[in-house]
Scaffold this motif. Structure first.
Motif, PDB file in Angstrom:
ATOM      1  N   TRP A   1       0.842  -1.198   0.000  1.00  0.00           N
ATOM      2  CA  TRP A   1       0.000   0.000   0.000  1.00  0.00           C
ATOM      3  C   TRP A   1       0.872   1.241   0.000  1.00  0.00           C
ATOM      4  N   SER A   2       0.276   2.378  -0.310  1.00  0.00           N
ATOM      5  CA  SER A   2       0.988   3.655  -0.194  1.00  0.00           C
ATOM      6  C   SER A   2       1.108   4.006   1.291  1.00  0.00           C
ATOM      7  N   LEU A   3       2.087   4.874   1.609  1.00  0.00           N
ATOM      8  CA  LEU A   3       2.246   5.285   2.998  1.00  0.00           C
ATOM      9  C   LEU A   3       1.001   5.996   3.503  1.00  0.00           C
ATOM     10  N   SER A   4       0.364   6.815   2.652  1.00  0.00           N
ATOM     11  CA  SER A   4      -0.842   7.511   3.089  1.00  0.00           C
ATOM     12  C   SER A   4      -1.944   6.512   3.426  1.00  0.00           C
ATOM     13  N   ALA A   5      -2.064   5.421   2.664  1.00  0.00           N
ATOM     14  CA  ALA A   5      -3.079   4.410   2.952  1.00  0.00           C
ATOM     15  C   ALA A   5      -2.792   3.706   4.273  1.00  0.00           C
ATOM     16  N   VAL A   6      -1.521   3.386   4.519  1.00  0.00           N
ATOM     17  CA  VAL A   6      -1.147   2.726   5.767  1.00  0.00           C
ATOM     18  C   VAL A   6      -1.417   3.634   6.960  1.00  0.00           C
ATOM     19  N   LEU A   7      -1.019   4.906   6.858  1.00  0.00           N
ATOM     20  CA  LEU A   7      -1.240   5.829   7.971  1.00  0.00           C
ATOM     21  C   LEU A   7      -2.727   6.041   8.236  1.00  0.00           C
ATOM     22  N   GLY A   8      -3.519   6.120   7.176  1.00  0.00           N
ATOM     23  CA  GLY A   8      -4.951   6.270   7.359  1.00  0.00           C
ATOM     24  C   GLY A   8      -5.559   5.073   8.069  1.00  0.00           C
ATOM     25  N   ALA A   9      -5.143   3.859   7.666  1.00  0.00           N
ATOM     26  CA  ALA A   9      -5.662   2.645   8.303  1.00  0.00           C
ATOM     27  C   ALA A   9      -5.205   2.543   9.757  1.00  0.00           C
ATOM     28  N   LEU A  10      -3.954   2.890  10.031  1.00  0.00           N
ATOM     29  CA  LEU A  10      -3.451   2.848  11.408  1.00  0.00           C
ATOM     30  C   LEU A  10      -4.197   3.842  12.289  1.00  0.00           C
ATOM     31  N   THR A  11      -4.503   5.011  11.732  1.00  0.00           N
ATOM     32  CA  THR A  11      -5.274   6.002  12.493  1.00  0.00           C
ATOM     33  C   THR A  11      -6.627   5.445  12.892  1.00  0.00           C
ATOM     34  N   GLU A  12      -7.301   4.788  11.949  1.00  0.00           N
ATOM     35  CA  GLU A  12      -8.605   4.187  12.231  1.00  0.00           C
ATOM     36  C   GLU A  12      -8.488   3.115  13.307  1.00  0.00           C
ATOM     37  N   LEU A  13      -7.475   2.268  13.202  1.00  0.00           N
ATOM     38  CA  LEU A  13      -7.295   1.197  14.184  1.00  0.00           C
ATOM     39  C   LEU A  13      -6.923   1.745  15.553  1.00  0.00           C
ATOM     40  N   GLU A  14      -6.119   2.827  15.563  1.00  0.00           N
ATOM     41  CA  GLU A  14      -5.735   3.427  16.838  1.00  0.00           C
ATOM     42  C   GLU A  14      -6.946   4.050  17.525  1.00  0.00           C
ATOM     43  N   LEU A  15      -7.803   4.697  16.746  1.00  0.00           N
ATOM     44  CA  LEU A  15      -9.013   5.280  17.317  1.00  0.00           C
ATOM     45  C   LEU A  15      -9.919   4.207  17.906  1.00  0.00           C
ATOM     46  N   ASP A  16      -9.890   3.017  17.319  1.00  0.00           N
ATOM     47  CA  ASP A  16     -10.696   1.896  17.825  1.00  0.00           C
ATOM     48  C   ASP A  16     -10.021   1.167  18.976  1.00  0.00           C
ATOM     49  N   GLY A  17      -8.790   1.588  19.329  1.00  0.00           N
ATOM     50  CA  GLY A  17      -8.075   0.943  20.416  1.00  0.00           C
ATOM     51  C   GLY A  17      -7.493  -0.413  20.055  1.00  0.00           C
ATOM     52  N   ARG A  18      -7.312  -0.681  18.761  1.00  0.00           N
ATOM     53  CA  ARG A  18      -6.850  -2.004  18.326  1.00  0.00           C
ATOM     54  C   ARG A  18      -5.364  -2.045  18.021  1.00  0.00           C
ATOM     55  N   VAL A  19      -4.737  -0.890  17.892  1.00  0.00           N
ATOM     56  CA  VAL A  19      -3.290  -0.826  17.751  1.00  0.00           C
ATOM     57  C   VAL A  19      -2.783   0.320  18.614  1.00  0.00           C
ATOM     58  N   ALA A  20      -1.503   0.293  18.912  1.00  0.00           N
ATOM     59  CA  ALA A  20      -0.877   1.359  19.701  1.00  0.00           C
ATOM     60  C   ALA A  20       0.505   1.637  19.139  1.00  0.00           C
ATOM     61  N   ARG A  21       0.952   2.869  19.300  1.00  0.00           N
ATOM     62  CA  ARG A  21       2.283   3.255  18.847  1.00  0.00           C
ATOM     63  C   ARG A  21       3.241   3.230  20.027  1.00  0.00           C
ATOM     64  N   GLU A  22       4.374   2.555  19.845  1.00  0.00           N
ATOM     65  CA  GLU A  22       5.429   2.498  20.854  1.00  0.00           C
ATOM     66  C   GLU A  22       6.718   2.965  20.201  1.00  0.00           C
ATOM     67  N   GLY A  23       7.047   4.233  20.386  1.00  0.00           N
ATOM     68  CA  GLY A  23       8.201   4.808  19.697  1.00  0.00           C
ATOM     69  C   GLY A  23       7.915   4.905  18.210  1.00  0.00           C
ATOM     70  N   VAL A  24       8.780   4.292  17.392  1.00  0.00           N
ATOM     71  CA  VAL A  24       8.578   4.319  15.938  1.00  0.00           C
ATOM     72  C   VAL A  24       7.825   3.080  15.453  1.00  0.00           C
ATOM     73  N   LEU A  25       7.439   2.184  16.384  1.00  0.00           N
ATOM     74  CA  LEU A  25       6.802   0.930  16.008  1.00  0.00           C
ATOM     75  C   LEU A  25       5.318   0.938  16.358  1.00  0.00           C
ATOM     76  N   TRP A  26       4.551   0.186  15.569  1.00  0.00           N
ATOM     77  CA  TRP A  26       3.140  -0.033  15.850  1.00  0.00           C
ATOM     78  C   TRP A  26       2.965  -1.476  16.329  1.00  0.00           C
ATOM     79  N   VAL A  27       2.102  -1.686  17.326  1.00  0.00           N
ATOM     80  CA  VAL A  27       1.853  -3.021  17.861  1.00  0.00           C
ATOM     81  C   VAL A  27       0.343  -3.267  17.904  1.00  0.00           C
ATOM     82  N   GLY A  28      -0.053  -4.528  17.762  1.00  0.00           N
ATOM     83  CA  GLY A  28      -1.456  -4.884  17.839  1.00  0.00           C
ATOM     84  C   GLY A  28      -1.893  -5.073  19.270  1.00  0.00           C
ATOM     85  N   ARG A  29      -3.159  -4.739  19.544  1.00  0.00           N
ATOM     86  CA  ARG A  29      -3.723  -4.936  20.882  1.00  0.00           C
ATOM     87  C   ARG A  29      -4.806  -6.010  20.825  1.00  0.00           C
ATOM     88  N   GLY A  30      -5.016  -6.674  21.928  1.00  0.00           N
ATOM     89  CA  GLY A  30      -6.101  -7.658  22.003  1.00  0.00           C
ATOM     90  C   GLY A  30      -5.739  -8.980  21.412  1.00  0.00           C
TER      91      GLY A  30
END
Length: 369
Positions: free
Chosen positions: A340-369
């Motif tokens: 995917w494009s970086l803009s698509a990835v960032l948009g999807a991560l934003t949606e998942l973060e708002l839902d509490g399903r992912v979290a950012r730890e420094g420069v890395l993203w991790v899954g929750r649940g």
């Protein structure tokens, strides 16, 4: 020197800075030179006839030998010795991915503060320099809520709405990015020097594509606006007249494929007319934070790529979750894994973060649940 400036040799770094300082050499001409000569060092030493063949202004070629250009380049290199001073180059992996999508992306980007913020999901909040008290309060409240929700608030450090947006982000103990229409050694307006220092001290960043010593000039601010919108997922206009520079930012955002939001007001208030014009042109009418979040949930939702679908576990209903539950990933690693494009990835991560399903730890993203 900043580690982010070491993607090229010291000689090439000096040459790029000297090219950047030449009069009448904007981003497109800079890219033309590097494409034609493969390096800034080669471009600087090329004969004037080669520059003329590229239809570059004579002033550019003639200024290459000026002692003042060399002195200003040395001053820039000395500035980069400070630990919080950075230079991001358009062809380096540290350059912000969303901004790199622009055809006139700045070849050099000076940053005071944390350059890592430029890769995090940002929302721009802009508006009138002569805003009303209710407009200032609205900008501050929206910025505070959005920053508290994890967004970086990006604006232009101007008086009025910009300053209120930066302050709102700081009030929430969040992060904010100020994109300047001057050099970083020539902060403008002077009344916001304290705010600028506070932004850096509290983990934010000041950004400019202009030489460090560039003073305020009217033509620089519309150029600055494309960077504000280019860094952001969307632009919120709080209060603006039809002639406001904020409408330039909003229209650039639309051209760049970003979301545009506008807050309506009284038909009797001149500061509402620019927002009403944007709404008529298709901007999302915003009365609450939820309206922004709703629009972002559908922002650049990508089509599931076959390789990702094959590895997705049955319990993961989003393709990125399979990757993030398997191991932490940076946004760049997710781009490589999904296609995917970086803009698509960032948009999807934003949606998942708002839902509490992912979290950012420094420069890395991790899954929750």
């Amino acid at each position: 020197m900043s580690p982010l400036s070491c993607g090229v040799s010291p000689a090439e770094l000096d040459a790029r800075i000297r090219l950047h300082l030449l009069p009448e050499l904007g981003p497109r001409r800079f890219h033309t030179l590097l494409s034609a000569f493969d390096s800034a060092s080669a471009a600087l030493s090329a004969p004037a006839s080669a520059w003329r063949a590229l239809r570059l202004p004579a002033a550019c070629a003639d200024a290459r030998r000026d002692a003042s250009i060399r002195e200003r380049a040395q001053a820039t290199l000395a500035w980069l010795d400070a630990p919080q001073h950075h230079l991001l180059m358009w062809d380096a992996p540290t350059y912000p991915g969303l901004l790199a999508e622009l055809s006139d992306a700045p070849p050099l980007l000076f940053v005071a503060g944390d350059p890592g913020l430029l890769e995090r999901p940002q929302l721009a909040v802009v508006g009138s320099r002569n805003a009303s008290r209710p407009g200032l309060d609205t900008a501050q409240r929206f910025a505070r809520s959005l920053a508290g929700g994890g967004f970086v608030i990006t604006s232009g450090l101007a008086l009025g709405i910009d300053g209120a947006a930066h302050q709102g982000a700081l009030d929430a103990e969040g992060h904010t990015v100020a994109v300047l229409g001057t050099g970083l050694c020539h902060l403008y307006p002077a009344r916001h020097k304290g705010l600028a220092a506070d932004i850096v001290a509290r983990g934010g960043a000041l950004v400019s594509e202009l030489p460090l010593d560039a003073p305020p000039h009217a033509s620089n601010f519309p150029r600055r606006n494309r960077i504000i919108s280019g860094l952001s997922l969307g632009v919120l206009v709080v209060e603006a007249s039809p002639s406001s520079g904020s409408l330039i930012t909003a229209r650039l955002a639309a051209e760049q494929g970003r979301e545009v939001y506008a807050i309506p007001g009284s038909i009797h208030h001149p500061g509402a007319r620019g927002c009403h014009q944007l709404i008529r042109e298709g901007a999302t009418l915003v009365e609450s934070i939820e309206h922004i979040l709703e629009a972002l949930r559908g922002w650049h939702t990508p089509t599931v790529a076959a390789p990702v679908a094959e590895v997705a576990a049955p319990t993961n209903d989003h393709p990125l979750l399979a990757l993030l539950h398997a191991a932490p990933h940076s946004s760049e690693a997710l781009v490589a894994a999904t296609g995917w494009s970086l803009s698509a990835v960032l948009g999807a991560l934003t949606e998942l973060e708002l839902d509490g399903r992912v979290a950012r730890e420094g420069v890395l993203w991790v899954g929750r649940g």
